[in-house]
Design an enzyme around this catalytic site. Structure first.
Site, PDB file in Angstrom:
ATOM      1  N   HIS A 125       0.833  -1.196  -0.010  1.00 22.36           N
ATOM      2  CA  HIS A 125       0.045   0.001   0.025  1.00 22.36           C
ATOM      3  C   HIS A 125       0.861   1.256  -0.047  1.00 22.36           C
ATOM      4  O   HIS A 125       2.026   1.208   0.074  1.00 22.36           O
ATOM      5  CB  HIS A 125      -0.967   0.053   1.221  1.00 22.36           C
TER       6      HIS A 125
ATOM      7  N   ASP B  18       0.878   5.339   1.755  1.00 26.35           N
ATOM      8  CA  ASP B  18       0.086   6.210   2.820  1.00 26.35           C
ATOM      9  C   ASP B  18      -0.601   7.106   2.286  1.00 26.35           C
ATOM     10  O   ASP B  18      -0.254   7.906   1.271  1.00 26.35           O
ATOM     11  CB  ASP B  18       1.034   6.454   3.709  1.00 26.35           C
TER      12      ASP B  18
ATOM     13  N   HIS C 272       4.931   0.058  -0.149  1.00 23.00           N
ATOM     14  CA  HIS C 272       5.496  -0.725   0.945  1.00 23.00           C
ATOM     15  C   HIS C 272       4.533  -1.728   1.492  1.00 23.00           C
ATOM     16  O   HIS C 272       3.549  -1.710   1.427  1.00 23.00           O
ATOM     17  CB  HIS C 272       6.139   0.240   1.712  1.00 23.00           C
TER      18      HIS C 272
ATOM     19  N   ARG D 237       7.423  -8.138  16.135  1.00 18.76           N
ATOM     20  CA  ARG D 237       7.904  -6.820  15.427  1.00 18.76           C
ATOM     21  C   ARG D 237       6.850  -5.739  15.846  1.00 18.76           C
ATOM     22  O   ARG D 237       5.697  -6.060  15.757  1.00 18.76           O
ATOM     23  CB  ARG D 237       8.070  -6.855  14.074  1.00 18.76           C
TER      24      ARG D 237
HETATM   25  O1  LIG Z   1       5.227  -1.752  10.194  1.00 16.86           O
HETATM   26  C1  LIG Z   1       5.694  -1.287   9.280  1.00 16.86           C
HETATM   27  O2  LIG Z   1       7.127  -1.086   9.136  1.00 16.86           O
HETATM   28  C2  LIG Z   1       4.964  -0.383   8.467  1.00 16.86           C
HETATM   29  C3  LIG Z   1       3.659   0.045   8.855  1.00 16.86           C
HETATM   30  C4  LIG Z   1       2.893   0.808   7.754  1.00 16.86           C
HETATM   31  O3  LIG Z   1       2.850   0.792   6.603  1.00 16.86           O
HETATM   32  C5  LIG Z   1       1.592   1.776   8.128  1.00 16.86           C
HETATM   33  O4  LIG Z   1       1.360   1.756   9.232  1.00 16.86           O
HETATM   34  O5  LIG Z   1       1.056   2.049   7.247  1.00 16.86           O
HETATM   35 FE   LIG Z   2       2.189   2.282   5.552  1.00 15.22          FE
END
Ligand SMILES: O=C(O)CCC(=O)C(=O)O
Ligand SMILES: [Fe+2]
Length: 355
Positions: A230, A232, A290, A300
């Protein structure tokens, strides 16, 4: 401002089965509902060309480096950003305290179907046929209501740490956004304080959200996905990721190269270009695609701070960029309208507003 960002999400309620996460700790294997056919993407062999830039904010050429990173990568890591490691660690440890609660406890803070804050699965879930190995908790300004439900006698620590974290992130986000605009050369040195009409929003209340993400260790990581690809919906997103030593984690897609891991650097923060900066820069700074992989041994965590103009402000390619003769690639949209388009069409949102 959190209320208006909440309102923007309230227009797009989710079904309950799109909110409740799995009890990951009780699972010996990945259930069919969470199995993804992950193609084993090979990571690029050319390590030099495939390392996301790490930029020292105290570097005299930080602006130029940031501009180059936004253009070539849509993402960079930043060090010497002024936020002490202890603040990052405190926030991470409060997030860990939250996600370590028993599921029945976490469900007390479940996001309402038309709500924007609280505990739940990823908002992008309805766009995919499989569920993700992920649980999240969204905060918009005060975390009090949800924290008070979770810890009636002990919510102050969580609220204080998250308040403080958001304050620090807002200052850094404003600083980075100014450098990014400077790197676009949209105002000359003398005009630095004289921002364009369309960029006055950071003095008002920007729209911000803090997304805590939890990716429990997974019995079979090759068949699961932490977060599907996705971009952001933000100007920029500032991400703190926990420092795990092996496997999984954040990956970004770079045209011509493929998926590249963003390896954690202690104390560094990851900065993503979001869709709204993509529009403002007329596509010069690309909102980066990403995704997140999970791993077998580590739980994590990440904390994403989304920074955007107020929901009723208009976003369109900046006049000074267009003055150079470029035709605008995108029509003007309000932040609220773009959130709405994205809620309906996710990865097609930018092409929908293309001229
Ligand atoms: O957890 C991550 O490294 C990315 C999180 C992410 O892409 C988001 O919260 O939009
Ligand atoms: Fe994200």
């Amino acid at each position: 401002m959190s209320s208006t960002l909440s309102e923007a999400y309230r227009d797009h309620p989710l079904h309950l089965h799109h909110i409740i996460p799995l009890d990951f700790n009780s699972l010996p294997d990945v259930p069919e509902s969470h199995v993804w056919a992950n193609s084993d993407d090979d990571f690029p062999a050319d390590v030099d060309r495939s390392t996301v830039p790490v930029i020292d904010l105290s570097d005299p050429d930080a602006t130029g480096l940031i501009g180059h990173a936004c253009e070539a990568w849509g993402v960079f890591q930043v060090v010497n950003h002024g936020i002490p490691l202890s603040h990052l660690r405190d926030a991470e440890s409060e997030a860990r305290r939250l996600f370590s609660l028993p599921v029945r406890q976490k469900l007390k803070a479940l996001r309402a179907p038309a709500g924007a804050t609280g505990y739940g699965i990823a908002r992008i879930t309805p766009f995919f046929s499989k569920y993700m190995w992920h649980e999240g908790f969204t905060i918009m300004n005060s975390a009090f209501d949800h924290a008070n439900t979770l810890w009636p006698n002990d919510h102050a620590r969580f609220c204080d740490v998250m308040d403080n974290y958001q304050k620090k992130m807002r200052i850094l986000a404003e600083q980075l956004t100014k450098l990014i605009f400077k790197s676009l050369d949209i105002y000359s040195e003398e005009e630095e304080e004289e921002e364009e009409e369309e960029m006055k929003w950071w003095d008002d209340d920007p729209s911000t959200a803090l997304q805590l993400n939890s990716y429990p260790s997974c019995p079979d990581p090759s068949r699961a996905l932490g977060l599907a690809p996705h971009t952001d919906t933000s100007i920029i997103t500032i991400l703190h990721q926990s420092t795990i030593s092996t496997g999984g984690g954040l990956q970004i897609f770079k045209e011509g190269i493929g998926w590249i891991p963003v390896l954690p650097v202690s104390g560094a923060l990851v900065v993503n270009v979001g869709d709204l900066l993509h529009i403002l820069s007329n596509g010069r700074y690309t909102s980066v695609l990403h995704r997140v992989f999970v791993n077998q041994n580590w739980h994590r965590l990440s904390m994403a701070y989304f920074y955007s103009p107020p929901t009723d402000s208009s976003v369109k390619p900046l006049a000074k960029i267009l003055n150079s003769g470029q035709p605008p690639r995108y029509r003007s949209v309000t932040v609220r309208e773009f959130i709405s388009i994205k809620a309906k069409s996710l990865d097609k949102a930018l092409s929908i507003i293309e001229i």
